[in-house]
Scaffold this motif. Structure first.
Motif, mmCIF file in Angstrom:
data_model
loop_
_atom_site.group_PDB
_atom_site.id
_atom_site.type_symbol
_atom_site.label_atom_id
_atom_site.label_comp_id
_atom_site.label_asym_id
_atom_site.label_seq_id
_atom_site.Cartn_x
_atom_site.Cartn_y
_atom_site.Cartn_z
ATOM 1 N N GLN A 103 41.280 28.992 36.426
ATOM 2 C CA GLN A 103 39.879 28.514 37.334
ATOM 3 C C GLN A 103 40.306 28.146 38.651
ATOM 4 N N ILE A 104 41.196 27.177 38.685
ATOM 5 C CA ILE A 104 41.909 27.130 40.075
ATOM 6 C C ILE A 104 42.519 28.074 41.022
ATOM 7 N N ALA A 105 43.120 29.164 40.373
ATOM 8 C CA ALA A 105 43.444 30.408 41.007
ATOM 9 C C ALA A 105 42.338 31.241 41.532
ATOM 10 N N PHE A 106 41.053 31.073 40.844
ATOM 11 C CA PHE A 106 39.870 31.897 41.224
ATOM 12 C C PHE A 106 39.192 30.974 42.108
ATOM 13 N N ILE A 107 39.339 29.743 42.161
ATOM 14 C CA ILE A 107 38.810 28.727 43.308
ATOM 15 C C ILE A 107 39.398 28.750 44.628
ATOM 16 N N LYS A 108 40.690 29.006 44.476
ATOM 17 C CA LYS A 108 41.463 29.461 45.703
ATOM 18 C C LYS A 108 41.224 30.836 46.180
ATOM 19 N N GLU A 109 41.256 31.922 45.433
ATOM 20 C CA GLU A 109 40.774 33.080 45.772
ATOM 21 C C GLU A 109 39.563 33.214 46.703
ATOM 22 N N ILE A 110 38.635 32.436 46.029
ATOM 23 C CA ILE A 110 37.186 32.787 46.762
ATOM 24 C C ILE A 110 37.007 32.011 47.838
ATOM 25 N N ASP A 111 37.969 31.367 48.428
ATOM 26 C CA ASP A 111 37.830 30.864 49.808
ATOM 27 C C ASP A 111 38.012 31.911 50.900
ATOM 28 N N LYS A 112 38.599 33.027 50.550
ATOM 29 C CA LYS A 112 38.578 34.244 51.284
ATOM 30 C C LYS A 112 37.109 34.719 51.851
ATOM 31 N N LEU A 113 36.255 34.063 50.931
ATOM 32 C CA LEU A 113 34.672 34.609 51.542
ATOM 33 C C LEU A 113 34.506 33.843 52.723
ATOM 34 N N LYS A 114 35.042 32.917 52.981
ATOM 35 C CA LYS A 114 34.669 32.206 54.499
ATOM 36 C C LYS A 114 35.242 33.014 55.564
ATOM 37 N N LEU A 162 40.424 36.861 37.363
ATOM 38 C CA LEU A 162 41.077 35.862 37.577
ATOM 39 C C LEU A 162 40.940 34.494 36.605
ATOM 40 N N LEU A 163 39.295 34.364 36.132
ATOM 41 C CA LEU A 163 38.775 33.426 35.436
ATOM 42 C C LEU A 163 39.146 33.630 33.972
ATOM 43 N N PRO A 164 39.078 32.553 33.125
ATOM 44 C CA PRO A 164 39.394 32.795 31.567
ATOM 45 C C PRO A 164 38.287 33.847 31.035
ATOM 46 N N ALA A 165 38.521 34.585 30.180
ATOM 47 C CA ALA A 165 37.581 35.727 29.869
ATOM 48 C C ALA A 165 36.244 35.670 29.549
ATOM 49 N N GLU A 166 35.926 34.429 29.140
ATOM 50 C CA GLU A 166 34.402 34.098 28.782
ATOM 51 C C GLU A 166 33.503 34.016 30.218
ATOM 52 N N GLN A 167 34.268 33.317 30.942
ATOM 53 C CA GLN A 167 33.572 33.165 32.396
ATOM 54 C C GLN A 167 33.779 34.388 33.273
ATOM 55 N N SER A 168 34.816 35.172 32.957
ATOM 56 C CA SER A 168 34.933 36.281 33.945
ATOM 57 C C SER A 168 33.985 37.276 33.356
ATOM 58 N N ASN A 169 33.756 37.459 32.171
ATOM 59 C CA ASN A 169 32.694 38.709 31.657
ATOM 60 C C ASN A 169 31.390 37.939 31.836
ATOM 61 N N GLU A 170 31.224 36.556 32.052
ATOM 62 C CA GLU A 170 29.787 36.291 32.452
ATOM 63 C C GLU A 170 29.273 36.627 33.758
ATOM 64 N N LEU A 171 30.296 36.307 34.578
ATOM 65 C CA LEU A 171 30.162 36.490 35.993
ATOM 66 C C LEU A 171 30.172 37.996 36.634
ATOM 67 N N ILE A 172 30.686 38.827 35.828
ATOM 68 C CA ILE A 172 30.761 40.240 35.756
ATOM 69 C C ILE A 172 29.249 40.719 35.626
#
Length: 196
Positions: free
Chosen positions: A9-20, A106-116
Motif C-alpha cells: 500500500q505504501i509503495a502504491f501511495i509513493k507511486e501515485i505521487d507522480k500524478l502531481k 502495486l496494491l494487494p490483490a483485493e484493492q488492486s482488482n477493485e480499483l481496476i
C-alpha cells in the motif's frame, strides 16, 4: 512486524505521487499556470460531492469520488492526451490498460482488482456513476476555459462544434448541468472566446 500488505500500500501511495507531475493543457481558473492531474482529480472529487444532487439518476457518491480520483492515474505511464488532440484519439487504449494493471497492481490483490474494475467502469461510461463522473470530467475544463478567455480553445484554435461534441456527454450524467454547460458554451461564442 510490518505486514507485506502495508508495504504494498505504501509503495502504491509513493507511486501515485507522480500524478502531481503530469501537466494538463488546461490552466487553473483565471491563471496562466497549467493544472496537474492530481489537482484535476481532487477538483473533480469536490465537484462530484457538491453537485451530486444534479445527477440524472441515483448514484453511489463514494464510487463516483473513487472514479474521479483514480481515472487519470494511468497517465503516470501513458501520459495525458489532450481531449482536442488531432493526432491521438482520447479513448481507452491498450497502453492505459497496461498502466492500470501495473500501477494498481502495486496494491494487494483485493484493492488492486477493485480499483481496476472502477477504472474500467469509468472508461466504459455506462453506469450511472460513470456517467456522472464523466460529466464532472468534462465540466471542469469547460469552466476553466471560460474563465481564461478561451484558454485551450484559443491556444489550439478549437472550434465550437468540436467543443460541443466533446462536452455533450455531460447530458448523460446530468441534464441540469448540461443546460448550464450548453449556455456557457453559447455565451463563450457570443464573447468571441470560442469560434463558431
Amino acid at each position: 512486524m510490518i505486514s507485506e500488505k502495508l508495504i504494498q500500500q505504501i509503495a502504491f501511495i509513493k507511486e501515485i505521487d507522480k500524478l502531481k507531475y503530469i501537466q494538463r493543457k488546461t490552466k487553473l481558473f483565471y491563471s496562466d499556470r497549467n493544472e496537474n492531474d492530481a489537482e484535476h482529480s481532487w477538483h473533480l472529487a469536490m465537484m462530484a460531492i457538491v453537485l451530486a444532487e444534479h445527477s440524472n439518476k441515483s448514484i453511489d457518491i463514494l464510487k463516483v469520488v473513487k472514479m474521479v480520483l483514480i481515472h487519470d492515474i494511468v497517465e503516470i505511464d501513458a501520459g495525458d492526451t489532450f481531449i482536442y488532440d488531432t493526432t491521438k484519439n482520447h479513448t481507452n487504449t491498450d497502453e492505459e490498460l497496461l498502466a492500470a494493471k501495473r500501477i494498481f497492481g502495486l496494491l494487494p490483490a483485493e484493492q488492486s482488482n477493485e480499483l481496476i474494475e472502477i477504472w474500467e467502469e469509468f472508461e466504459a461510461g455506462e453506469t450511472n456513476e460513470a456517467k456522472f463522473a464523466r460529466a464532472m470530467d468534462r465540466l471542469e475544463p469547460l469552466l476553466q476555459n471560460a474563465s481564461n478567455n478561451g484558454g485551450t480553445w484559443a491556444e489550439f484554435n478549437v472550434p465550437y462544434q468540436k467543443v460541443y461534441d466533446k462536452k455533450k456527454v455531460i447530458k448523460e450524467g446530468s441534464d441540469t448541468i448540461w443546460d448550464f454547460a450548453e449556455k456557457l458554451i453559447d455565451e463563450s461564442v457570443e464573447k468571441g472566446i470560442l469560434k463558431k
